[in-house]
Design a protein around this motif. Structure first.
Motif, PDB file in Angstrom:
ATOM      1  N   ALA A  13      11.413  53.581  15.469  1.00 38.54           N
ATOM      2  CA  ALA A  13      12.517  53.841  14.544  1.00 38.54           C
ATOM      3  C   ALA A  13      13.331  55.042  15.003  1.00 38.54           C
ATOM      4  CB  ALA A  13      11.979  54.071  13.131  1.00 38.54           C
ATOM      5  N   ARG A  14      12.629  56.098  15.445  1.00 41.17           N
ATOM      6  CA  ARG A  14      13.352  57.286  15.923  1.00 41.17           C
ATOM      7  C   ARG A  14      14.106  56.973  17.214  1.00 41.17           C
ATOM      8  NH1 ARG A  14       8.747  60.070  13.751  1.00 41.17           N
ATOM      9  NH2 ARG A  14       7.696  60.295  15.760  1.00 41.17           N
ATOM     10  N   ALA A  15      13.526  56.123  18.057  1.00 39.92           N
ATOM     11  CA  ALA A  15      14.221  55.719  19.282  1.00 39.92           C
ATOM     12  C   ALA A  15      15.511  54.975  18.945  1.00 39.92           C
ATOM     13  CB  ALA A  15      13.310  54.849  20.145  1.00 39.92           C
ATOM     14  N   ASN A  16      15.467  54.120  17.924  1.00 47.48           N
ATOM     15  CA  ASN A  16      16.674  53.402  17.494  1.00 47.48           C
ATOM     16  C   ASN A  16      17.716  54.357  16.922  1.00 47.48           C
ATOM     17  OD1 ASN A  16      15.803  50.859  18.259  1.00 47.48           O
ATOM     18  ND2 ASN A  16      14.877  50.409  16.273  1.00 47.48           N
ATOM     19  N   ILE A  17      17.256  55.356  16.188  1.00 50.26           N
ATOM     20  CA  ILE A  17      18.167  56.357  15.629  1.00 50.26           C
ATOM     21  C   ILE A  17      18.857  57.117  16.754  1.00 50.26           C
ATOM     22  CG2 ILE A  17      18.224  58.596  14.432  1.00 50.26           C
ATOM     23  CD1 ILE A  17      16.106  57.428  12.496  1.00 50.26           C
ATOM     24  N   LEU A  18      18.087  57.563  17.742  1.00 45.75           N
ATOM     25  CA  LEU A  18      18.654  58.316  18.864  1.00 45.75           C
ATOM     26  C   LEU A  18      19.609  57.449  19.671  1.00 45.75           C
ATOM     27  CD1 LEU A  18      15.424  60.197  19.958  1.00 45.75           C
ATOM     28  CD2 LEU A  18      17.458  61.238  18.937  1.00 45.75           C
ATOM     29  N   SER A  19      19.259  56.178  19.853  1.00 42.09           N
ATOM     30  CA  SER A  19      20.148  55.268  20.580  1.00 42.09           C
ATOM     31  C   SER A  19      21.472  55.103  19.843  1.00 42.09           C
ATOM     32  CB  SER A  19      19.475  53.904  20.762  1.00 42.09           C
ATOM     33  OG  SER A  19      18.337  54.004  21.588  1.00 42.09           O
ATOM     34  N   ALA A  20      21.413  55.008  18.518  1.00 45.41           N
ATOM     35  CA  ALA A  20      22.631  54.870  17.722  1.00 45.41           C
ATOM     36  C   ALA A  20      23.510  56.108  17.851  1.00 45.41           C
ATOM     37  CB  ALA A  20      22.277  54.624  16.251  1.00 45.41           C
TER      38      ALA A  20
ATOM     39  N   LEU B 189      18.279  61.001  27.249  1.00 47.34           N
ATOM     40  CA  LEU B 189      18.178  59.656  26.684  1.00 47.34           C
ATOM     41  C   LEU B 189      18.749  58.611  27.632  1.00 47.34           C
ATOM     42  CD1 LEU B 189      19.157  60.400  22.967  1.00 47.34           C
ATOM     43  CD2 LEU B 189      16.869  59.905  23.860  1.00 47.34           C
ATOM     44  N   GLU B 190      19.878  58.920  28.269  1.00 45.22           N
ATOM     45  CA  GLU B 190      20.471  57.975  29.219  1.00 45.22           C
ATOM     46  C   GLU B 190      19.532  57.754  30.407  1.00 45.22           C
ATOM     47  OE1 GLU B 190      23.878  55.511  30.479  1.00 45.22           O
ATOM     48  OE2 GLU B 190      23.171  56.330  28.572  1.00 45.22           O
ATOM     49  N   HIS B 191      18.874  58.828  30.867  1.00 49.55           N
ATOM     50  CA  HIS B 191      17.905  58.690  31.958  1.00 49.55           C
ATOM     51  C   HIS B 191      16.715  57.831  31.534  1.00 49.55           C
ATOM     52  CE1 HIS B 191      20.152  61.739  34.107  1.00 49.55           C
ATOM     53  NE2 HIS B 191      19.337  61.626  35.138  1.00 49.55           N
ATOM     54  N   LEU B 192      16.271  57.989  30.295  1.00 47.28           N
ATOM     55  CA  LEU B 192      15.160  57.180  29.803  1.00 47.28           C
ATOM     56  C   LEU B 192      15.566  55.714  29.677  1.00 47.28           C
ATOM     57  CD1 LEU B 192      13.587  59.528  27.104  1.00 47.28           C
ATOM     58  CD2 LEU B 192      12.558  58.810  29.271  1.00 47.28           C
ATOM     59  N   MET B 193      16.798  55.465  29.263  1.00 46.09           N
ATOM     60  CA  MET B 193      17.290  54.096  29.203  1.00 46.09           C
ATOM     61  C   MET B 193      17.305  53.474  30.598  1.00 46.09           C
ATOM     62  SD  MET B 193      20.463  54.460  26.513  1.00 46.09           S
ATOM     63  CE  MET B 193      20.180  54.917  24.803  1.00 46.09           C
ATOM     64  N   HIS B 194      17.734  54.267  31.571  1.00 51.78           N
ATOM     65  CA  HIS B 194      17.736  53.805  32.962  1.00 51.78           C
ATOM     66  C   HIS B 194      16.312  53.482  33.413  1.00 51.78           C
ATOM     67  CE1 HIS B 194      18.285  53.791  37.326  1.00 51.78           C
ATOM     68  NE2 HIS B 194      17.363  54.714  37.404  1.00 51.78           N
ATOM     69  N   LEU B 195      15.370  54.367  33.121  1.00 47.11           N
ATOM     70  CA  LEU B 195      13.980  54.155  33.521  1.00 47.11           C
ATOM     71  C   LEU B 195      13.412  52.903  32.860  1.00 47.11           C
ATOM     72  CD1 LEU B 195      11.460  55.167  35.013  1.00 47.11           C
ATOM     73  CD2 LEU B 195      10.921  56.563  32.997  1.00 47.11           C
TER      74      LEU B 195
ATOM     75  N   HIS C  17      11.485  47.219  30.762  1.00 45.50           N
ATOM     76  CA  HIS C  17      11.223  47.365  29.322  1.00 45.50           C
ATOM     77  C   HIS C  17      12.545  47.205  28.572  1.00 45.50           C
ATOM     78  CE1 HIS C  17       7.282  48.587  30.525  1.00 45.50           C
ATOM     79  NE2 HIS C  17       7.708  49.694  31.087  1.00 45.50           N
ATOM     80  N   LEU C  18      12.922  45.968  28.312  1.00 49.29           N
ATOM     81  CA  LEU C  18      14.199  45.667  27.693  1.00 49.29           C
ATOM     82  C   LEU C  18      13.993  44.998  26.347  1.00 49.29           C
ATOM     83  CD1 LEU C  18      15.971  44.185  30.840  1.00 49.29           C
ATOM     84  CD2 LEU C  18      16.295  46.466  29.884  1.00 49.29           C
ATOM     85  N   ARG C  19      14.840  45.346  25.404  1.00 49.27           N
ATOM     86  CA  ARG C  19      14.831  44.650  24.131  1.00 49.27           C
ATOM     87  C   ARG C  19      15.463  43.280  24.313  1.00 49.27           C
ATOM     88  NH1 ARG C  19      17.152  49.389  20.298  1.00 49.27           N
ATOM     89  NH2 ARG C  19      18.504  49.642  22.082  1.00 49.27           N
ATOM     90  N   THR C  20      15.012  42.325  23.527  1.00 48.24           N
ATOM     91  CA  THR C  20      15.436  40.938  23.735  1.00 48.24           C
ATOM     92  C   THR C  20      16.713  40.585  22.986  1.00 48.24           C
ATOM     93  OG1 THR C  20      14.019  40.237  21.895  1.00 48.24           O
ATOM     94  CG2 THR C  20      13.076  40.152  24.112  1.00 48.24           C
TER      95      THR C  20
ATOM     96  N   GLN D  11      26.832  64.686  36.916  1.00 46.70           N
ATOM     97  CA  GLN D  11      26.370  63.330  37.157  1.00 46.70           C
ATOM     98  C   GLN D  11      25.555  62.837  35.963  1.00 46.70           C
ATOM     99  OE1 GLN D  11      24.079  63.383  40.758  1.00 46.70           O
ATOM    100  NE2 GLN D  11      25.866  63.311  42.092  1.00 46.70           N
ATOM    101  N   CYS D  12      25.746  61.571  35.625  1.00 48.52           N
ATOM    102  CA  CYS D  12      24.947  60.949  34.571  1.00 48.52           C
ATOM    103  C   CYS D  12      24.542  59.574  35.078  1.00 48.52           C
ATOM    104  CB  CYS D  12      25.744  60.837  33.283  1.00 48.52           C
ATOM    105  SG  CYS D  12      24.769  60.298  31.846  1.00 48.52           S
ATOM    106  N   LEU D  13      23.255  59.270  35.037  1.00 44.68           N
ATOM    107  CA  LEU D  13      22.741  58.014  35.565  1.00 44.68           C
ATOM    108  C   LEU D  13      22.938  56.908  34.541  1.00 44.68           C
ATOM    109  CD1 LEU D  13      21.327  56.916  38.096  1.00 44.68           C
ATOM    110  CD2 LEU D  13      19.149  57.316  36.951  1.00 44.68           C
ATOM    111  N   ASP D  14      23.644  55.868  34.939  1.00 44.77           N
ATOM    112  CA  ASP D  14      24.006  54.775  34.043  1.00 44.77           C
ATOM    113  C   ASP D  14      22.851  53.794  33.898  1.00 44.77           C
ATOM    114  OD1 ASP D  14      25.411  52.120  33.281  1.00 44.77           O
ATOM    115  OD2 ASP D  14      26.990  53.615  33.086  1.00 44.77           O
ATOM    116  N   TRP D  15      22.381  53.537  32.674  1.00 43.08           N
ATOM    117  CA  TRP D  15      21.191  52.699  32.491  1.00 43.08           C
ATOM    118  C   TRP D  15      21.447  51.249  32.845  1.00 43.08           C
ATOM    119  CZ3 TRP D  15      21.246  48.426  29.454  1.00 43.08           C
ATOM    120  CH2 TRP D  15      22.169  48.355  28.411  1.00 43.08           C
ATOM    121  N   SER D  16      22.655  50.737  32.607  1.00 46.13           N
ATOM    122  CA  SER D  16      22.905  49.324  32.882  1.00 46.13           C
ATOM    123  C   SER D  16      23.265  49.072  34.340  1.00 46.13           C
ATOM    124  CB  SER D  16      24.014  48.784  31.965  1.00 46.13           C
ATOM    125  OG  SER D  16      25.239  49.454  32.189  1.00 46.13           O
ATOM    126  N   GLU D  17      24.056  49.947  34.927  1.00 42.92           N
ATOM    127  CA  GLU D  17      24.469  49.774  36.317  1.00 42.92           C
ATOM    128  C   GLU D  17      23.506  50.437  37.293  1.00 42.92           C
ATOM    129  OE1 GLU D  17      27.115  47.824  37.154  1.00 42.92           O
ATOM    130  OE2 GLU D  17      27.067  47.419  35.002  1.00 42.92           O
TER     131      GLU D  17
END
Length: 227
Positions: free
Chosen positions: A18-25, A83-89, A95-98, A172-178
């Motif tokens: 839940a906290r991860a979803n809050i931070l992502s938002a 958070l962006e780095h963690l999304m990239h990792l 580890h992707l949401r469906t 520099q910021c590492l892009d999680w999707s690209e």
């Protein structure tokens, strides 16, 4: 227990779904209410308030009052970068949401990463700035060239007015999707604000997606070719 930074404390704060979803938002860069964040996290308002209290206490989120409402936002761009780095990792490790849908391609094309442009267009911008000599890379350090400062001046950004002792101009910021680098820092923020001001693009309501209009797409491509 060893002395030093307690990364387990940060891990516990981020690790709750839940906290991860809050931070992502909150990576949208917008300040949101507890009610809005409860909807994002899929929990009750009471549960959301408890999570937010922990995030504020842990220094990851800040709260400000405006009238009768309380608004929450990420503490600073350092939290957003982690958070962006963690999304990239997470993406790298599979580890992707469906959750899928029509917004997914748009989210990957152009989106807000806290306060700057990310996604494919963010990558295109970064690569063009490097290729055209407007930015110079030295490992993870970035430096804006004189030619870059002049180019951004014609784009409507006076670099001198956006320099800050509290935050780097170019970061520099590492892009999680690209899974590549896009531009953050005060310059990255100023570029996104200018894209809005020129009416080349706008954000979708209640989303991180940035939509470029037809003329904005054309002008953005010309900006990438600006030497």
């Amino acid at each position: 227990m060893k002395d030093g930074p307690d990364i387990s404390r940060i891990g516990q704060l981020i690790g709750d779904p839940a906290r991860a979803n809050i931070l992502s938002a909150l990576m949208s860069g917008k300040a949101l209410t507890a009610t809005e964040l409860a909807q994002e996290a899929g929990v009750t308002l009471q549960t959301s308030s408890g999570h937010l209290s922990k995030l504020v206490e842990g220094g990851l989120v800040r709260m400000r009052k405006q009238g009768r409402h309380r608004y929450f936002a990420l503490m600073d761009d350092e939290v957003a970068a982690v958070l962006e780095h963690l999304m990239h990792l997470a993406a790298m490790k599979g580890h992707l949401r469906t959750r899928t849908g029509p917004r997914d391609p748009a989210l990957r094309d152009a989106r807000v990463c806290y306060d700057h442009l990310a996604g494919n267009k963010g990558i295109q911008l970064y690569d063009a700035l490097i290729a055209n000599g407007h930015l110079h890379e030295d490992g993870e350090d970035l430096e804006l060239s004189e030619a870059g400062a002049e180019m951004f001046s014609t784009f409507g950004i006076d670099v001198r007015t956006i320099q800050s002792a509290r935050r780097p101009l170019c970061l520099q910021c590492l892009d999680w999707s690209e899974r590549r680098t896009h531009l953050a820092g005060t310059l990255g923020k100023a570029i996104l604000e200018q894209l809005y001001a020129l009416n080349w693009a706008k954000r979708e309501p209640n989303s991180r997606v940035i939509r470029f209009n037809r003329d904005g797409e054309k002008q953005f491509l010309l900006l990438l070719q600006n030497k």
